[in-house]
Design a protein around this motif. Structure first.
Motif: not given
Length: 686
Positions: A2-7
């Motif tokens: 999820t963090l990488m999708m947000a990034v």
């Protein structure tokens, strides 16, 4: 993951943000807030609209809900989604102030941010809870759910891609690849169309339909190809996807060329808002870079924000009469004057920035500090659940929050967050009128964006509470399948509460702190608050260094040559002030409202600008300010006080006048005449 999708989603927005620098006037915080609006405002609105029309049509037609969802996914949904995604820009443009002060570039970049937030919401709802079954591959992660599985890119792939999507669909047995972020592309095009609608004139406005229709048509082809993967639409989509990366660039280049023309026209309309070194050297960039080098990073921040605010003024004056942006013009002129006064090494050498910022932090009340802490604490479970727990190595965190007592913990924090959001929404509604009178359109838009985010988050929270305390429970489904590209089919209640907690970060800083400089620092004075609202923390630094420069007699300071005296004895200064006020009261058959000449006079206020004193009330009721040569020491401050005096007098239906003692430099007299009019500025002999 999820963090990488947000990034990935944010990185694409930042790329357009950086590329648009030559003509962009909105700041990064506003663009990121638009990203949050796309997620919490537009996403929630779209979900509610699609929930309504799919249910209604299924009920009236007798068709199954699945059939209706599949059909509307490529007939109605693309047009509804694109219109809702750009609705914040459509609503913002209703304000004359916004559509005059924003350029085409601003609308395009903000459109991309809205689409980025919307697309991230879809990605998180689809795959935010799949960390436990993700397989590392090619620097990213594959979620094995089909022969063409979704692929979440890793950090290296995100940072080296142009407009990377939060997830991509891999070809069967093909190598990992990062696709272009479709939602960002579509809404950047639509945002450009909205910009044409609000900024263009005459028949050119009709062209605004083209990018809006193109975005919706591209979206339609994409959704139809999902339903018919072996038809002609799939070939069209493949061709469109291959060129999608260029669409925002084309829109941005056209927008920047149009905006550069507007900036050039505005410079001729308001020539007074440039530094003296810019005029003398004829090299605006060189002069600004020299100022930026005085004291990094503060001098650089001042320059960057000054240029951005000046662009807003130039856009406004190029598209309408300069009188329509008079307040903003004088604020920009005030900032210019402070920069002139501090455009020398002596001013910066004498300034202790650390002590200044420490003083402003001390000035902030303890209650305000607690207000900053509350949303950070409430967001912690969501950051652990969707942030840290989204990586395969920490998937146990997601398991903890999704089983046993975990959903109840998220629900408990969600209830507290909902109460906090309601409080924030109440505060924002109370400051509605204050935001409306701000001279800077961006401050008005930020306020409205925050209201939209709070409304979307509050609506989501109310729905989640209804489902969480109902038959679904904290771990059940919030909504059964309907179209938001079917992502809401996996919308679990506890995931909703986690997203609700993250919305608190979009509403940071809380309440009215956002109107006073983005909550960067507390303001020691009303004047400091005005500067902070325009320049952030750098505005307070500029106010201090401008005062140092004006008092140092260095380059850019007029006081050393023009001021005839500078008394540092308070008693002497009070006697001089009393004598002046008494003399002006006699000349105008007026009275001294303080009752004692030399004492602070009648306080008057202009919302969003500050306060000043009325030293004498004339025989005809006019508001009169009295002064002498010292007014020229800080022309920016003197100009602001004149504006406040004029505003207060107009509210009472009387004249605003200034009486300055003989010997006052012509620069102060000319400034007062520009603001109040030739007949309202007088000189006198004590």
């Amino acid at each position: 993951m999820t963090l990488m999708m947000a990034v990935a989603a944010v990185w694409g927005v930042l790329q357009l943000f950086a590329a648009s620098w030559p003509t962009r006037s909105v700041r990064l915080s506003t663009v990121l807030l638009a990203f949050a609006v796309g997620m919490y405002g537009c996403g929630v609105a779209t979900a509610l609209v699609e929930l309504a029309y799919t249910r209604l049509y299924a009920h009236q037609s007798g068709q199954s809900l699945v059939t209706v969802v599949d059909t509307t996914s490529y007939t109605v949904a693309p047009w509804v989604e694109e219109l809702i995604k750009v609705s914040p820009l459509l609503l913002a443009g209703v304000s004359l102030k916004v559509r005059r002060q924003w350029g085409l570039t601003d609308f395009t970049v903000l459109g991309a941010a809205l689409g980025g937030g919307f697309g991230l919401l879809e990605a998180v709802l689809r795959y935010g809870l799949d960390a436990h079954r993700a397989i590392a591959r090619g620097g990213g992660w594959i979620i094995p759910d089909s022969l063409s599985p979704p692929y979440v890119p890793g950090l290296g792939q995100v940072l080296t891609a142009w407009l990377p999507a939060p997830f991509s669909q891999l070809d069967m047995l093909g190598p990992p690849a990062t696709e272009t972020f479709s939602h960002l592309v579509w809404t950047a095009m639509a945002g450009f169309g909205v910009g044409l609608l609000w900024r263009a004139r005459g028949w050119l406005r009709l062209l605004s339909v083209v990018p809006l229709a193109a975005a919706a048509a591209y979206h339609t082809v994409n959704n139809y190809a999902v339903q018919e993967p072996v038809g002609q639409a799939a070939h069209w989509l493949e061709s469109l996807n291959g060129k999608a990366w260029a669409a925002p660039l084309v829109c941005l280049v056209i927008a920047m060329l149009a905006d550069l023309r507007q900036i050039h026209r505005g410079r001729h309309t308001v020539p007074g808002v440039v530094l003296a070194s810019e005029r003398v050297d004829g090299d605006s960039l060189g002069a600004l870079l020299r100022y930026a080098s005085w004291r990094l990073p503060w001098s650089l921040l001042i320059v960057l924000r000054y240029v951005r605010i000046r662009r807003s003024l130039l856009y406004a004056t190029a598209s309408a009469s300069p009188d329509t942006a008079q307040d903003l013009r004088w604020m920009v002129a005030g900032i210019t004057a402070r920069m002139e006064a501090s455009n020398n090494p002596h001013a910066w050498q004498r300034l202790n920035v650390r002590d200044l910022l420490k003083a402003t932090r001390t000035a902030r009340r303890s209650r305000q500090r607690w207000l900053l802490l509350i949303p950070c604490v409430l967001a912690m479970p969501s950051l652990l659940f969707l942030g840290v727990g989204s990586f395969t190595s920490a998937a146990g965190l997601q398991k903890f929050f999704s089983t046993g007592s975990g959903p109840k913990i998220l629900m408990g924090f969600g209830i507290a967050a909902l109460a906090w959001i309601v409080y924030q929404l109440t505060t924002l509604l109370r400051t509605w009128r204050t935001a409306s009178v701000q001279p800077m359109a961006e401050l008005l838009a930020v306020h409205r964006f925050r209201v939209g985010t709070a409304l979307g988050a509050a609506t989501t929270g109310a729905l989640l509470l209804w489902r969480g305390f109902g038959s679904a429970g904290p771990s059940g489904r919030a909504i059964h399948t309907f179209h938001l590209l079917d992502a809401l089919n996996t919308f679990l209640v506890y995931l909703g509460f986690a997203l609700l907690l993250l919305s608190l970060l979009a509403l940071f800083p809380p309440g009215g702190l956002a109107l006073a400089g983005g909550g960067a620092v507390g303001a020691l004075t009303a004047e400091a608050a005005v500067n902070a609202s325009l320049l952030g923390t750098a505005g307070i630094v500029l106010m201090a260094v401008g005062a140092e420069g004006a008092g140092s007699g260095g380059e850019g300071s007029s006081s050393a040559n023009e001021s005839t005296s500078r008394s540092t004895d308070p008693a002497t200064a009070e006697r001089v002030g009393a004598a002046r006020e008494q003399k002006v009261a006699e000349l105008t058959n007026g009275t001294v409202p303080s009752g004692a000449p030399g004492k602070p006079g009648l306080k008057v206020t202009k919302p969003g600008a500050g306060t000043t004193d009325v030293d004498v009330i004339g025989g005809d009721g006019s508001y009169i300010a009295v002064g002498g040569p010292a007014k020229a020491r800080n022309l920016a401050k003197f100009g602001e006080k004149c504006h406040i005096l004029k505003y207060a007098a107009e509210q009472q239906g009387v004249r605003a006048q200034v009486y300055l003692e003989e010997g006052t430099p012509e620069s102060a007299l000319n400034l007062a005449r520009k603001i109040l009019g030739e007949g309202n500025v007088h000189t006198f002999t004590r």
